[in-house]
Design an enzyme around this catalytic site. Structure first.
Site, PDB file in Angstrom:
ATOM      1  N   LYS A   1       0.866  -1.186   0.000  1.00  0.00           N
ATOM      2  CA  LYS A   1       0.000   0.000   0.000  1.00  0.00           C
ATOM      3  C   LYS A   1       0.896   1.227   0.000  1.00  0.00           C
ATOM      4  CE  LYS A   1      -4.501   0.839   0.159  1.00  0.00           C
ATOM      5  NZ  LYS A   1      -5.605  -0.025  -0.285  1.00  0.00           N
TER       6      LYS A   1
HETATM    7  P1  NAD Z   1     -13.300   7.449  -3.088  1.00  0.00           P
HETATM    8  O1  NAD Z   1     -12.288   8.499  -2.909  1.00  0.00           O
HETATM    9  O2  NAD Z   1     -13.835   7.165  -4.451  1.00  0.00           O
HETATM   10  O3  NAD Z   1     -14.557   7.701  -2.147  1.00  0.00           O
HETATM   11  C1  NAD Z   1     -14.471   7.924  -0.785  1.00  0.00           C
HETATM   12  C2  NAD Z   1     -15.811   8.505  -0.372  1.00  0.00           C
HETATM   13  O4  NAD Z   1     -15.891   8.525   1.048  1.00  0.00           O
HETATM   14  C3  NAD Z   1     -16.008   9.941  -0.849  1.00  0.00           C
HETATM   15  O5  NAD Z   1     -17.315  10.086  -1.366  1.00  0.00           O
HETATM   16  C4  NAD Z   1     -15.868  10.762   0.429  1.00  0.00           C
HETATM   17  O6  NAD Z   1     -16.628  11.943   0.409  1.00  0.00           O
HETATM   18  C5  NAD Z   1     -16.401   9.783   1.440  1.00  0.00           C
HETATM   19  N1  NAD Z   1     -15.976  10.038   2.825  1.00  0.00           N
HETATM   20  C6  NAD Z   1     -14.764  10.393   3.288  1.00  0.00           C
HETATM   21  N2  NAD Z   1     -14.818  10.549   4.626  1.00  0.00           N
HETATM   22  C7  NAD Z   1     -16.095  10.259   4.995  1.00  0.00           C
HETATM   23  C8  NAD Z   1     -16.779  10.228   6.228  1.00  0.00           C
HETATM   24  N3  NAD Z   1     -16.142  10.507   7.367  1.00  0.00           N
HETATM   25  N4  NAD Z   1     -18.095   9.889   6.236  1.00  0.00           N
HETATM   26  C9  NAD Z   1     -18.740   9.590   5.095  1.00  0.00           C
HETATM   27  N5  NAD Z   1     -18.148   9.598   3.895  1.00  0.00           N
HETATM   28  C10 NAD Z   1     -16.834   9.927   3.853  1.00  0.00           C
HETATM   29  O7  NAD Z   1     -12.643   6.131  -2.431  1.00  0.00           O
HETATM   30  P2  NAD Z   1     -12.976   4.619  -2.711  1.00  0.00           P
HETATM   31  O8  NAD Z   1     -11.994   4.109  -3.682  1.00  0.00           O
HETATM   32  O9  NAD Z   1     -14.430   4.429  -2.925  1.00  0.00           O
HETATM   33  O10 NAD Z   1     -12.562   3.992  -1.285  1.00  0.00           O
HETATM   34  C11 NAD Z   1     -13.462   3.933  -0.190  1.00  0.00           C
HETATM   35  C12 NAD Z   1     -13.047   2.783   0.693  1.00  0.00           C
HETATM   36  O11 NAD Z   1     -13.029   1.581  -0.088  1.00  0.00           O
HETATM   37  C13 NAD Z   1     -11.650   2.908   1.292  1.00  0.00           C
HETATM   38  O12 NAD Z   1     -11.636   2.318   2.565  1.00  0.00           O
HETATM   39  C14 NAD Z   1     -10.798   2.093   0.341  1.00  0.00           C
HETATM   40  O13 NAD Z   1      -9.608   1.636   0.951  1.00  0.00           O
HETATM   41  C15 NAD Z   1     -11.763   0.969   0.048  1.00  0.00           C
HETATM   42  N6  NAD Z   1     -11.440   0.229  -1.164  1.00  0.00           N
HETATM   43  C16 NAD Z   1     -11.385   0.821  -2.386  1.00  0.00           C
HETATM   44  C17 NAD Z   1     -11.055   0.073  -3.504  1.00  0.00           C
HETATM   45  C18 NAD Z   1     -11.008   0.645  -4.885  1.00  0.00           C
HETATM   46  O14 NAD Z   1     -10.773  -0.109  -5.824  1.00  0.00           O
HETATM   47  N7  NAD Z   1     -11.275   1.908  -5.080  1.00  0.00           N
HETATM   48  C19 NAD Z   1     -10.761  -1.299  -3.367  1.00  0.00           C
HETATM   49  C20 NAD Z   1     -10.854  -1.884  -2.126  1.00  0.00           C
HETATM   50  C21 NAD Z   1     -11.184  -1.106  -1.025  1.00  0.00           C
END
Ligand code: NAD
Length: 420
Positions: free
Chosen positions: A110
């Site tokens: 990461k």
């Molecule tokens: P992203 O940046 O697309 O979205 C994150 C969202 O969370 C945004 O809409 C933001 O406004 C919101 N957010 C941030 N803080 C917040 C809070 N305190 N309360 C409510 N909403 C909040 O990110 P993503 O890629 O969707 O990632 C989100 C989660 O999924 C993370 O934990 C990430 O590690 C996990 N994840 C993502 C992927 C991927 O492929 N993108 C894969 C596995 C896991």
């Protein structure tokens, strides 16, 4: 900080705690634990960036390779103000177990930069991304360590990283990152892969628990890539998404939010604010909404011992990494809430990243339906394997998933042995 403030749980301590629980259940010996528990390699970098004003600002960045036991390190890059080395270590550790749960030939890694990308211009963001890429260049490569998007990093940022790496090599290397734009060797279906994987595991959970998907009430915390796509697919399957939130606001509609319109609204305005027909509620109220399926899809520590008691969902699907703390797990167990643990629930992202890397390496690209079919098979198989451990060993789903993932890594370590 006020002395009364509740201390945020350290994500890396959570990762170690969950490792120990699984290692004990697997009765792993101490030698194997020493070989697989801790990160193999940690790089800390300074990222100086020339801002539009002409001033140079220094940011801190990291890349952690937790494990290369089963293959190259694999894991996203996060740009967020709260990024710390411990958070990156935790996320890298979870990647190792996650890749093993879905049985793809990757280890775990990461990266992250402590910054607020929302406050940067496009030019500043590009310079930051490229400088960070060149700082971690000695570690990354298609055969060594392959980054991908995570919170607040995008396909465009992956394109800049791929370009920076390729310029240094002198030839195009598309397999150095995944989650790239399609025109640069990205895979069809990668952008929606995490949400789609969440969707498949929710369908499997509903089937297991006898909960009809049609009409099921869904609440999504974090309407970003993972959360909004999961919401969209569940909405398409006639579930009713009644609540959603982002970093600024939480909204609610008892009859169901219009998800395609909400996605367009978020895309256009950058926020869920002012969405017609929705009532504004607090983030605490959102998590406590009466519903069948709660999808925490934002950041770590969303559900803790403080608020777990208020959750009334039957299924909690961890689209985010580490949103539920070990104390909250115990409360869920007492309440009989069925948890789909992160290393299973959100593994669709890394699974299609693996497909993208395979396509890049072979220079042969698949159709979207091929990607979906293969992803569905992987998610359903992994879900069934975790569920079997949950039922046979009478352990909760988190422990079952960790036992599967950590068990596979331990087996690889045992067979590989140690260089004397
Ligand atoms: P992203 O940046 O697309 O979205 C994150 C969202 O969370 C945004 O809409 C933001 O406004 C919101 N957010 C941030 N803080 C917040 C809070 N305190 N309360 C409510 N909403 C909040 O990110 P993503 O890629 O969707 O990632 C989100 C989660 O999924 C993370 O934990 C990430 O590690 C996990 N994840 C993502 C992927 C991927 O492929 N993108 C894969 C596995 C896991």
């Amino acid at each position: 900080m006020l002395a009364t403030a509740v201390l945020e749980k350290n994500a890396y301590e959570v990762a170690l705690e969950n490792f120990d629980l699984a290692a004990n259940a697997l009765e792993l010996d101490d030698n194997l634990r020493s070989m697989i528990k801790y990160p193999e390699r940690i790089l800390s970098v300074s990222v100086p960036v020339r801002m539009d004003s002409g001033k140079v600002v220094r940011f801190e960045g990291y890349r952690v390779q937790h494990s290369t036991m089963r293959g190259p390190a694999k894991g996203g890059i996060r740009f967020h103000p709260n990024v710390t080395i411990d958070e990156v270590k935790a996320l890298a550790t979870w990647m190792t177990w996650k890749c093993a749960v879905v049985n793809i030939p990757f280890g775990g890694g990461k990266g992250g930069v402590t910054c607020n990308p929302k406050a940067l211009s496009m030019g500043e963001l590009e310079r930051l991304s490229r400088r960070y890429a060149s700082s971690i260049l000695p570690l990354i490569g298609p055969e060594k360590d392959i980054p991908a998007p995570d919170v607040y990093t995008t396909p465009q940022i992956m394109a800049w990283i791929m370009d920076t790496y390729s310029m240094n090599k002198g030839y195009p290397v598309s397999g150095v990152v995944t989650g790239k734009p399609i025109s640069l060797g990205g895979s069809l279906g990668r952008n929606e892969a995490t949400g789609r994987g969440v969707y498949y595991t929710v369908l499997s959970s509903c089937a297991h628990l006898g909960i009809p998907v049609k009409g099921a009430r869904v609440v999504v915390q974090g309407f970003g890539n993972a959360g909004s796509i999961a919401a969209h697919l569940l909405d398409s399957a006639q579930a009713r998404v009644i609540g959603a939130s982002d970093s600024g606001i939480a909204i609610y509609n008892r009859l169901g939010l219009d998800i395609p319109k909400l996605m367009m609204h978020k895309e256009r305005t950058g926020s869920l604010r002012n969405f017609p027909g929705a009532e504004v509620i607090t983030p605490e109220e959102l998590l406590a909404l009466d519903c069948e399926i709660l999808v925490p899809a934002a950041l770590e520590n969303a559900v803790t011992e403080e608020n777990a008691g208020a959750v009334s969902a039957k299924i909690v699907a961890e689209a985010a990494n580490g949103p539920v703390t070990p104390e909250a797990d115990r409360i869920f167990d007492q309440k009989g809430i069925f948890l789909i643990p992160d290393i299973l629930c959100n593994a669709g992202g890394v699974t299609v990243s693996y497909f993208e890397w395979v396509q890049d390496e072979q220079h042969l690209f698949w159709e979207a339906q091929d990607v979906y079919n293969r992803l569905e098979r992987v998610m359903n198989t992994s879900f069934a394997e975790v569920l079997k451990i949950h039922l046979d060993r009478k352990v909760n789903m988190r422990l079952a998933a960790n036992m599967l993932g950590i068990g596979r890594v331990a087996e690889a370590a045992r067979i590989r042995g140690l260089y004397p």
